[in-house]
Design a protein around this motif. Structure first.
Motif, mmCIF file in Angstrom:
data_model
loop_
_atom_site.group_PDB
_atom_site.id
_atom_site.type_symbol
_atom_site.label_atom_id
_atom_site.label_comp_id
_atom_site.label_asym_id
_atom_site.label_seq_id
_atom_site.Cartn_x
_atom_site.Cartn_y
_atom_site.Cartn_z
ATOM 1 N N ALA A 170 0.811 -1.216 0.000
ATOM 2 C CA ALA A 170 0.000 0.000 0.000
ATOM 3 C C ALA A 170 0.842 1.263 0.000
ATOM 4 O O ALA A 170 0.345 2.348 -0.314
ATOM 5 C CB ALA A 170 -0.937 0.009 1.215
ATOM 6 N N GLU A 171 2.144 1.151 0.342
ATOM 7 C CA GLU A 171 3.011 2.323 0.426
ATOM 8 C C GLU A 171 3.991 2.417 -0.738
ATOM 9 O O GLU A 171 4.845 3.307 -0.758
ATOM 10 C CB GLU A 171 3.785 2.308 1.752
ATOM 11 C CG GLU A 171 2.881 2.387 2.978
ATOM 12 C CD GLU A 171 3.649 2.303 4.279
ATOM 13 O OE1 GLU A 171 4.890 2.493 4.258
ATOM 14 O OE2 GLU A 171 3.028 2.026 5.328
ATOM 15 N N LEU A 172 3.889 1.510 -1.707
ATOM 16 C CA LEU A 172 4.778 1.574 -2.868
ATOM 17 C C LEU A 172 4.519 2.834 -3.683
ATOM 18 O O LEU A 172 3.404 3.353 -3.724
ATOM 19 C CB LEU A 172 4.572 0.350 -3.765
ATOM 20 C CG LEU A 172 5.099 -0.992 -3.253
ATOM 21 C CD1 LEU A 172 4.625 -2.114 -4.160
ATOM 22 C CD2 LEU A 172 6.624 -0.988 -3.164
ATOM 23 N N LYS A 173 5.555 3.306 -4.343
ATOM 24 C CA LYS A 173 5.432 4.438 -5.249
ATOM 25 C C LYS A 173 6.310 4.176 -6.470
ATOM 26 O O LYS A 173 7.187 3.300 -6.429
ATOM 27 C CB LYS A 173 5.825 5.741 -4.559
ATOM 28 C CG LYS A 173 7.231 5.743 -3.987
ATOM 29 C CD LYS A 173 7.499 7.033 -3.221
ATOM 30 C CE LYS A 173 8.925 7.032 -2.648
ATOM 31 N NZ LYS A 173 9.200 8.294 -1.901
ATOM 32 N N PRO A 174 6.095 4.889 -7.577
ATOM 33 C CA PRO A 174 6.877 4.627 -8.788
ATOM 34 C C PRO A 174 8.379 4.682 -8.529
ATOM 35 O O PRO A 174 8.860 5.543 -7.790
ATOM 36 C CB PRO A 174 6.429 5.749 -9.727
ATOM 37 C CG PRO A 174 5.046 6.085 -9.288
ATOM 38 C CD PRO A 174 5.074 5.945 -7.790
ATOM 39 N N GLY A 175 9.102 3.752 -9.139
ATOM 40 C CA GLY A 175 10.552 3.693 -8.968
ATOM 41 C C GLY A 175 11.004 2.262 -8.812
ATOM 42 O O GLY A 175 10.786 1.416 -9.673
ATOM 43 N N VAL A 176 11.650 1.976 -7.678
ATOM 44 C CA VAL A 176 12.149 0.637 -7.368
ATOM 45 C C VAL A 176 11.677 0.277 -5.967
ATOM 46 O O VAL A 176 11.763 1.097 -5.048
ATOM 47 C CB VAL A 176 13.693 0.584 -7.438
ATOM 48 C CG1 VAL A 176 14.196 -0.806 -7.084
ATOM 49 C CG2 VAL A 176 14.179 0.980 -8.830
ATOM 50 N N ALA A 231 12.308 -4.786 -7.418
ATOM 51 C CA ALA A 231 11.362 -4.838 -8.545
ATOM 52 C C ALA A 231 11.120 -3.421 -9.041
ATOM 53 O O ALA A 231 11.246 -2.442 -8.288
ATOM 54 C CB ALA A 231 10.045 -5.471 -8.108
ATOM 55 N N THR A 232 10.770 -3.294 -10.306
ATOM 56 C CA THR A 232 10.450 -1.992 -10.876
ATOM 57 C C THR A 232 8.972 -1.693 -10.630
ATOM 58 O O THR A 232 8.110 -2.518 -10.939
ATOM 59 C CB THR A 232 10.731 -1.983 -12.386
ATOM 60 O OG1 THR A 232 12.110 -2.320 -12.608
ATOM 61 C CG2 THR A 232 10.472 -0.608 -12.975
ATOM 62 N N VAL A 233 8.702 -0.526 -10.077
ATOM 63 C CA VAL A 233 7.333 -0.118 -9.777
ATOM 64 C C VAL A 233 6.907 0.928 -10.800
ATOM 65 O O VAL A 233 7.485 2.019 -10.855
ATOM 66 C CB VAL A 233 7.208 0.465 -8.355
ATOM 67 C CG1 VAL A 233 5.744 0.704 -8.006
ATOM 68 C CG2 VAL A 233 7.868 -0.448 -7.328
ATOM 69 N N ASP A 234 5.923 0.587 -11.625
ATOM 70 C CA ASP A 234 5.447 1.502 -12.662
ATOM 71 C C ASP A 234 4.019 1.927 -12.381
ATOM 72 O O ASP A 234 3.268 1.226 -11.695
ATOM 73 C CB ASP A 234 5.523 0.836 -14.042
ATOM 74 C CG ASP A 234 6.954 0.580 -14.477
ATOM 75 O OD1 ASP A 234 7.764 1.529 -14.405
ATOM 76 O OD2 ASP A 234 7.269 -0.560 -14.868
ATOM 77 N N GLU A 235 3.641 3.071 -12.945
ATOM 78 C CA GLU A 235 2.292 3.575 -12.781
ATOM 79 C C GLU A 235 1.651 3.764 -14.146
ATOM 80 O O GLU A 235 2.265 4.307 -15.065
ATOM 81 C CB GLU A 235 2.295 4.909 -12.034
ATOM 82 C CG GLU A 235 0.904 5.473 -11.789
ATOM 83 C CD GLU A 235 0.929 6.768 -10.991
ATOM 84 O OE1 GLU A 235 -0.136 7.217 -10.551
ATOM 85 O OE2 GLU A 235 2.040 7.326 -10.810
ATOM 86 N N GLY A 238 -3.092 5.675 -13.135
ATOM 87 C CA GLY A 238 -3.322 5.803 -11.705
ATOM 88 C C GLY A 238 -3.133 4.524 -10.911
ATOM 89 O O GLY A 238 -3.344 4.522 -9.691
ATOM 90 N N ARG A 239 -2.743 3.417 -11.554
ATOM 91 C CA ARG A 239 -2.548 2.139 -10.852
ATOM 92 C C ARG A 239 -1.090 1.711 -10.941
ATOM 93 O O ARG A 239 -0.457 1.836 -11.983
ATOM 94 C CB ARG A 239 -3.449 1.055 -11.445
ATOM 95 C CG ARG A 239 -4.936 1.313 -11.212
ATOM 96 C CD ARG A 239 -5.757 0.133 -11.710
ATOM 97 N NE ARG A 239 -7.174 0.337 -11.486
ATOM 98 C CZ ARG A 239 -7.813 0.060 -10.359
ATOM 99 N NH1 ARG A 239 -7.131 -0.447 -9.341
ATOM 100 N NH2 ARG A 239 -9.111 0.279 -10.232
ATOM 101 N N LEU A 240 -0.594 1.164 -9.842
ATOM 102 C CA LEU A 240 0.782 0.690 -9.792
ATOM 103 C C LEU A 240 0.856 -0.787 -10.180
ATOM 104 O O LEU A 240 -0.093 -1.541 -9.971
ATOM 105 C CB LEU A 240 1.362 0.865 -8.399
ATOM 106 C CG LEU A 240 1.486 2.301 -7.873
ATOM 107 C CD1 LEU A 240 2.087 2.281 -6.476
ATOM 108 C CD2 LEU A 240 2.323 3.162 -8.803
ATOM 109 N N SER A 241 1.986 -1.174 -10.742
ATOM 110 C CA SER A 241 2.246 -2.585 -11.031
ATOM 111 C C SER A 241 3.726 -2.851 -10.843
ATOM 112 O O SER A 241 4.553 -1.932 -10.894
ATOM 113 C CB SER A 241 1.822 -2.944 -12.458
ATOM 114 O OG SER A 241 2.612 -2.238 -13.407
#
Length: 408
Positions: A170-176, A231-235, A238-241
């Motif tokens: 729930a606290e992930l944001k774009p990046g790594v 892992a790579t966090v992409d948006e 409006g949704r992260l993956s």
């Protein structure tokens, strides 16, 4: 700011220290930073001044950018010096890129890219480097380290282990990001380049993941728990993956009570799409793709030893918005009142074969009202439950009475 004036100012500083700088070379460097990389003139002046000070071996002229910074503190728009370990290398997406990957220190990790024209030494996976005077911009909503011709890279004789910090989903944001998560769902891949896609979850929620076909990458096991590092966090929309190709994942013997962040919708099933009913899947381990009527897999070609499955691809309309809904076998069996074994038996003995199952399932659910809940990705609800909506005469009577009162 006039770059000719900046060039003159830098030249005078160097000449005061006994150096004989090339003014044309100074202005060329400034223009490259300002015009090609979008750096503001003041920052470009400090960077070029620092670079030339090292070249001419002079000190105390100001403008150096050698202060060491932790990766977690870096924001776009800065010029920085870091010391980090290369924890992932990724294929270059363009001839203009010499190298890309992820660099990490004890505070965090970020993506980096090295321009081909920088002529920088290639960095090796698993080694530590000091990277001086790199520019930080933004890529897909996250800080991204760019190594250019003014960047200095020095390999360090250091072998300090890194323990990535685990971030709740729930606290992930774009990046790594690094997570401890359970494989909640393993979906059918939609493209031959995909190795696996599905849903990961921890106590705080769930997130979509994808792993692309790449040598050395393995699939995750359904219902297993993993520690997934870098892992790579992409948006997108409006949704992260999470993309796991840059990640290292280690199986964990523990378990996780996954916190559900599900969408619930109610409406009528107004359309049953082709591809619903009884389908055939590729039996090759790790594939699971839907086969054509001729038992053809787009990756593994003809597969005579296929396996059967049931699914429902439908549209649920609540009167305001129509949503695509995907229902897997267990729910299809409950909604349509037919088991997989029964469906196979009917299809194999019926003149129209698998089409008979499509019509039976369509007739059982089309036009009926349901409350469906599940995870919504890419405009499609992946249903974990679908419950028929019971007819309530008292609610209908109340609506009719209200309508009659308004028309009176």
């Amino acid at each position: 700011m006039n770059l000719s004036e900046v060039t003159e100012r830098i030249s005078r500083k160097l000449e005061a220290k006994g150096a004989q700088p090339d003014r044309q070379k100074i202005e060329s460097r400034l223009r490259r930073l300002v015009e090609e990389f979008g750096v503001n003139a003041a920052e470009a002046e400090r960077t070029v001044t620092g670079d030339l000070a090292r070249e001419y071996k002079v000190t105390n002229i100001g403008g150096t950018s050698t202060e060491l910074r932790p990766i977690s503190d870096i924001v776009p728009g800065e010029w920085v010096t870091i010391e980090g370990k290369i924890v992932a290398l990724t294929p270059a997406l363009s001839p203009s890129i010499a190298q890309s990957g992820i660099v990490a220190d004890s505070s965090g990790a970020m993506r980096f890219v090295t321009w081909t024209r920088a002529n920088a030494p290639a960095m090796e996976y698993g080694h530590w480097y000091r990277i001086e005077s790199a520019v930080v911009d933004e890529y897909k909503g996250a800080p991204n380290l760019k190594i250019h011709s003014g960047t200095t890279i020095s390999r360090m004789e250091k072998d300090a282990p890194l323990l990535p910090s685990i971030t709740p989903i729930a606290e992930l944001k774009p990046g790594v990001g690094s997570v401890r998560a359970k494989v909640v769902q393993d979906w059918e891949v939609s493209h031959e380049r995909m190795l696996q896609t599905g849903l990961l979850g921890d106590e705080t929620g769930t997130i979509k993941f994808v792993t692309w076909n790449e040598e050395g990458k393995d699939k995750l096991d359904l219902d297993a728990v993993y520690n997934i590092f870098y892992a790579t966090v992409d948006e997108y929309n409006g949704r992260l993956s999470l993309t796991l190709n840059t990640a290292m994942y280690i199986a964990d013997e523990g378990d996780i009570e996954v916190g559900r962040s599900e969408t619930e919708i109610q409406g009528a099933l107004v359309h049953i799409a082709p591809g619903s009913g009884l389908i055939k899947r590729c039996p090759v381990e790790g594939c699971n793709r839907t086969l054509s009527r001729q038992n053809y897999c787009p990756v593994h070609e003809i597969q005579p030893n296929f396996r059967y499955d049931l699914r429902l691809k439908a549209v649920l309309d609540d009167g305001i918005r129509a949503r695509n809904v995907l229902v897997q076998r267990e729910l299809v069996e409950k909604l349509a009142g037919i088991t997989l074994d029964e469906a196979v038996g009917i299809a194999e003995s019926n003149p129209i074969g698998m089409d008979e199952i499509f019509y039976r399932i369509r007739n059982a659910v089309l036009g009926r009202y349901y409350t469906c809940s599940g995870s919504e990705f890419g405009g499609r609800l992946l249903a974990s439950s679908c419950t028929p909506v019971a007819f309530k005469p008292e609610e209908l009577a109340a609506l009719l009475n209200r309508a009659g009162g308004e028309s009176a």
